[in-house]
Motif scaffolding. Structure first.
Motif, PDB file in Angstrom:
ATOM      1  N   SER A 214      29.070  13.506 -15.398  1.00 41.00           N
ATOM      2  CA  SER A 214      28.791  14.697 -15.142  1.00 41.00           C
ATOM      3  C   SER A 214      27.520  16.066 -15.281  1.00 41.00           C
ATOM      4  O   SER A 214      26.755  16.154 -14.902  1.00 41.00           O
ATOM      5  N   ASP A 228      26.363  14.949  -7.134  1.00 41.88           N
ATOM      6  CA  ASP A 228      27.482  14.736  -7.617  1.00 41.88           C
ATOM      7  C   ASP A 228      28.602  13.822  -7.096  1.00 41.88           C
ATOM      8  O   ASP A 228      29.631  13.687  -6.974  1.00 41.88           O
ATOM      9  N   HIS A 229      28.452  13.375  -5.827  1.00 48.84           N
ATOM     10  CA  HIS A 229      28.647  13.196  -3.814  1.00 48.84           C
ATOM     11  C   HIS A 229      27.797  12.100  -3.862  1.00 48.84           C
ATOM     12  O   HIS A 229      28.361  11.792  -2.431  1.00 48.84           O
ATOM     13  N   ASP A 245      32.249  11.018 -11.559  1.00 46.15           N
ATOM     14  CA  ASP A 245      33.107  12.347 -11.707  1.00 46.15           C
ATOM     15  C   ASP A 245      34.203  12.816 -12.070  1.00 46.15           C
ATOM     16  O   ASP A 245      35.179  12.862 -12.709  1.00 46.15           O
ATOM     17  N   TYR A 348      32.178   8.915  -4.921  1.00 47.33           N
ATOM     18  CA  TYR A 348      32.558   9.208  -5.874  1.00 47.33           C
ATOM     19  C   TYR A 348      32.741   8.366  -7.080  1.00 47.33           C
ATOM     20  O   TYR A 348      33.329   7.716  -6.833  1.00 47.33           O
TER      21      TYR A 348
END
Length: 532
Positions: A214, A228-229, A245, A348
């Motif tokens: 991350s 991040d997604h 994540d 994720y």
């Protein structure tokens, strides 16, 4: 119910190469035996049961070359059978003892005994090769198997030695192909360790995706809206990154508030190997060194050893079901919130060390089973794999990332601090000298080639991230230091002899037997790319 989130569950299965046949028993070999008994075999049995019951599931697993080599090593397989036989013998004694002295522990002792018997039967039914069974699940599309670096080297600290980076990557990919018979699409970056430029090398080897920590998004050189997604291309390469994540992973991973910390779960550190009289336990430990036997009867309860209560299967089972549901709830809530804002289905990626499940977290295998069994039509969660995600239609960003890892602080602190910094002046010098040998003696054959190949083997073994981590963690410090000195010292034997244009045949034969790994290694891999 519509899909609210795609989830990549990625497990990394790795252990350092430990093989000491010169001793009748060797303490650190138990790292492998415990992991096989408590994680890799139970996980495989669960996955095969899901398959037999026609349950759809998706999981991604990386087996490191050092681990696969040990799993396929005949003498180590025989020692593992001896290990399980010893656990069965101890279990039979424990059932008798608990009936008389400790009835509160009888149910758990009986479980351990039956688990050892069942695992031994399963292991023999596999022909002692559990990797082939994982390979079958991959062929059927249930799991994705991915490659990693040859000895799990932490790559950012070798970024100035491209030949060494290439050696780690190429040997890792070749080992994967040798064991599982297919070219991997994904590559697990050891310790999620990334540095700018490694993606270009991976791209050359045909790798399609890697996982990143991350921290990569937080410190990226450019602003990223979706990394991040959603899958994100790395710099100017064709390699896609899947960002780990942090918040979802930490629901399990955190040693402060993660699920495995719950007081109803089994205590990992309390073991009869430390509790019972030496006269009773000695046949099942290492001489006079007290070690884990796997027979643990206590719940976590509290930090005080005095206040600990006996482990209760029913309480733990109810709690792991609760935590599984809670984990799925958090994923779905995150997915719904994001899709409401962006009108897209997030992806994720959740990454763990495999031996957390079953070994460290006794109930962890059941946790994985529960979440994989979840009904997508009810939860809206689609468990998938990174390679499958590459087939989905995404608006893909490009991320220009800085150096990062999943270690403390997000950088290299764990593998480079006051406890272990001394390592690198030796491993870096060995790499430089290995490059020199490859340049001075290219394309040798017969005995000289074997001698030089052994030198290359010692270099990649010395590069393993396990040694600096053990020094940092202050666990088996003496063993890690000895291994480092032995690998560097063995390389120096070759270097000094080749400087005289000589081969120490007797030493070579012993060294090849001692480190029976990477049989097809070619020392010419340490030649710079423009010279090959």
């Amino acid at each position: 119910m519509d899909i609210t989130a795609n989830v990549n569950l990625v497990l990394h299965a790795h252990l350092p190469y430990v093989r000491h046949l010169e001793y009748p028993r060797f303490l650190e070999e138990d790292w492998l035996f415990e992991a096989l008994h408590e994680t890799y075999i139970p996980l495989l049995r669960v996955l095969e049961d899901l398959e037999k019951n026609n349950k759809r599931f998706k999981l991604t697993i990386c087996f490191s070359p050092t681990l696969t080599t040990m799993c396929l090593d005949g003498p180590l397989q025989e020692r593992f059978v001896d290990y399980l036989t010893s656990r069965i013998e101890l279990g039979e004694k424990e059932v008798v003892r608990c009936k008389k002295e400790c009835p509160e522990a009888l149910k758990v002792a009986t479980y351990y005994l039956n688990q050892a018997k069942d695992n031994l039967d399963f292991y023999e039914a596999c022909g002692r090769n559990i990797l082939s069974r994982y390979g079958e699940l991959a062929k059927k599309g249930y799991i994705e198997l991915v490659a990693t670096a040859a000895t799990n080297a932490y790559l950012p600290l070798y970024r100035n030695y491209e030949t060494a980076i290439r050696a780690q990557i190429e040997l890792g990919i070749k080992s994967h192909i040798s064991v599982f018979g297919s070219m991997p699409k994904g590559f697990w970056l050891p310790e999620c360790g990334y540095y700018p430029g490694v993606e270009k090398i991976l791209d050359e080897y045909g790798i399609k995706w890697v996982q990143l920590p991350s921290q990569a998004v937080i410190t990226a050189k450019n602003k990223l809206e979706r990394a991040d997604h959603a899958p994100t291309l790395i710099a100017d390469s064709n390699v896609t990154s899947f960002i780990r994540d942090w918040s979802l992973t930490n629901l399990v991973w955190s040693d402060v508030y993660g699920y495995p910390c719950d007081s109803d779960y089994r205590e990992f550190y309390r073991d009869i190997g430390y509790d019972l009289p030496m006269s009773y336990i000695k046949p099942y430990i290492h001489d006079d060194i007290r070690v884990f036997t796997g027979y643990k009867y206590w719940a976590i309860t509290s930090k005080s050893a005095v206040e600990k209560k006996f482990y209760d299967f029913d309480k733990a089972k109810a709690k792991v079901l609760l935590h599984s549901d809670n984990f799925l709830y958090h994923i779905r809530r995150r997915g719904l919130a994001l899709s409401a804002e962006t009108d897209e289905i997030p992806t994720y990626t959740i990454c763990f060390d495999a031996d957390l499940f079953g070994h460290r977290w006794f109930e962890g295998i059941e946790f994985i089973k529960n979440i994989l069994l979840s009904d997508t039509s009810k939860t809206g969660i689609n468990f998938t794999t990174p390679s499958e995600c590459l087939n989905y239609v995404f608006e893909t960003e490009r991320g220009y990332f800085n150096e990062c890892s999943w270690g403390r602080g997000g950088f290299s602190d764990v593998w480079l601090d006051g406890s272990n910094a001394w390592i690198y002046r030796h491993t870096h010098k060995a790499i430089e000298r290995m490059q020199e040998l490859a340049f001075r003696f290219p394309n040798q054959s017969s005995l000289k080639a074997r001698f030089l190949n052994q030198a290359a083997r010692e270099v990649v073994l010395a590069m393993a991230s396990d040694w600096p981590y053990i020094l940092y963690d202050k666990t088996s410090v003496g063993y890690a230091e000895k291994r480092l000195r032995n690998h560097v010292g063995s390389f120096n034997v070759v270097y000094s002899n080749m400087c005289k244009n000589a081969v120490n045949t007797e030493w070579l034969i012993k060294a090849e037997r001692r480190n029976a790994i990477f049989p097809d290694i070619d020392y010419n891999i340490f030649l710079p790319k423009n010279i090959k």
